[in-house]
Design an enzyme around this catalytic site. Structure first.
Site, PDB file in Angstrom:
ATOM      1  N   THR A   8       1.026  -1.220  -0.124  1.00 15.18           N
ATOM      2  CA  THR A   8       0.230  -0.187  -0.136  1.00 15.18           C
ATOM      3  C   THR A   8       0.711   1.256   0.220  1.00 15.18           C
ATOM      4  O   THR A   8       2.115   1.238   0.677  1.00 15.18           O
ATOM      5  CB  THR A   8      -0.857  -0.048   1.102  1.00 15.18           C
ATOM      6  OG1 THR A   8      -1.938   1.229   1.003  1.00 15.18           O
ATOM      7  CG2 THR A   8      -0.053   0.120   2.405  1.00 15.18           C
ATOM      8  N   ASP A  66      -8.246  -4.442   0.092  1.00 13.01           N
ATOM      9  CA  ASP A  66      -9.115  -3.644  -0.836  1.00 13.01           C
ATOM     10  C   ASP A  66     -10.123  -3.155  -0.323  1.00 13.01           C
ATOM     11  O   ASP A  66     -10.935  -4.064   0.485  1.00 13.01           O
ATOM     12  CB  ASP A  66      -9.251  -4.396  -2.205  1.00 13.01           C
ATOM     13  CG  ASP A  66      -9.527  -3.612  -3.318  1.00 13.01           C
ATOM     14  OD1 ASP A  66      -8.448  -2.763  -3.772  1.00 13.01           O
ATOM     15  OD2 ASP A  66     -10.653  -3.235  -3.868  1.00 13.01           O
ATOM     16  N   ASP A 145     -14.348   9.428   4.853  1.00 17.05           N
ATOM     17  CA  ASP A 145     -14.365   9.510   6.312  1.00 17.05           C
ATOM     18  C   ASP A 145     -15.207  11.036   6.920  1.00 17.05           C
ATOM     19  O   ASP A 145     -16.232  10.518   7.633  1.00 17.05           O
ATOM     20  CB  ASP A 145     -13.143   9.642   7.304  1.00 17.05           C
ATOM     21  CG  ASP A 145     -12.416   8.308   7.432  1.00 17.05           C
ATOM     22  OD1 ASP A 145     -13.285   7.164   7.214  1.00 17.05           O
ATOM     23  OD2 ASP A 145     -11.232   8.101   7.735  1.00 17.05           O
TER      24      ASP A 145
END
Ligand code: IMP
Length: 194
Positions: A8, A66, A145
């Protein structure tokens, strides 16, 4: 301590995942090789494929995650395309798409794939149910978020929570907890491979 590579380039993902896995004496080693993304609607298929492709390069046990935001009123959009949609449309345009929409239901889903070889791949899934806020709120976290209010929370968006609060109920927290529990139960197998 068990060390696993984590493919990542998202430092938020690393921080959230590491916080959970520390409890299980697992250390993640972030590795910024290209995550090969399969074109698919299934997070499971995408994560599994990316983990196998990463294993082919580093030939060491490797973790890939993912994740995506699935909005009911948009038939699951942006789902597997969340990262791209966040970059291209952004939060304001997503809120615009939902203007006048009463059904705000959505969920974050994360699938973690652990590849111990090209054939030996384990998947761990985490889900958090929520609603899409009417406005952008909060400065913490990342991605969607600021517009996601988890049902299990107190009305705050994920971006208004600290990472400990988010981790307890988040899709990522749950998926990495499942990985941590699996590692605890299979330590012998892993230590033999590592
Ligand atoms: P990918 O898993 O790297 O394909 O990216 C998933 C995308 O989904 C991220 O870039 C974010 O836009 C979104 N996403 C996944 N998890 C979260 C989260 O915990 N908070 C906010 N957005 C998230």
């Amino acid at each position: 301590m068990i060390r696993l590579y984590f493919v990542t380039n998202n430092k938020h993902k690393v921080a959230e995942a590491q916080k959970i896995l520390s409890k299980y004496s697992v250390e993640l080693e972030p590795i910024d090789i290209k995550k090969v993304e399969l074109q698919s609607e299934s997070l499971e298929d995408i994560a599994r494929y990316a983990a196998i492709e990463a294993y082919k390069i580093i030939a060491k046990p490797v973790v890939v995650e993912d994740s995506g935001l699935f909005i009911d009123a948009l038939n699951g959009f942006p789902g597997p395309y969340s990262s791209y949609v966040y970059k291209t449309l952004g939060l304001k345009r997503i809120l615009k798409l939902l203007e006048g929409e009463e059904n705000r239901r959505a969920r974050f889903i994360a699938v973690v794939a652990l590849a111990l070889s090209c054939e030996d791949v384990y998947l761990f899934k985490g889900v958090v149910e929520g609603v899409i806020a009417h406005e952008i709120r909060g400065g913490k976290g990342f991605g969607f978020d600021p517009i996601f209010i988890p049902i299990e929370g107190d009305g705050r968006t994920f971006a208004e929570m600290n990472s400990e609060e988010k981790n307890i109920i988040s899709h990522r927290g749950r998926a990495f907890e499942a990985l941590g529990r699996w590692i605890s139960a299979n330590r012998d197998k892993l230590i033999y491979i590592l």
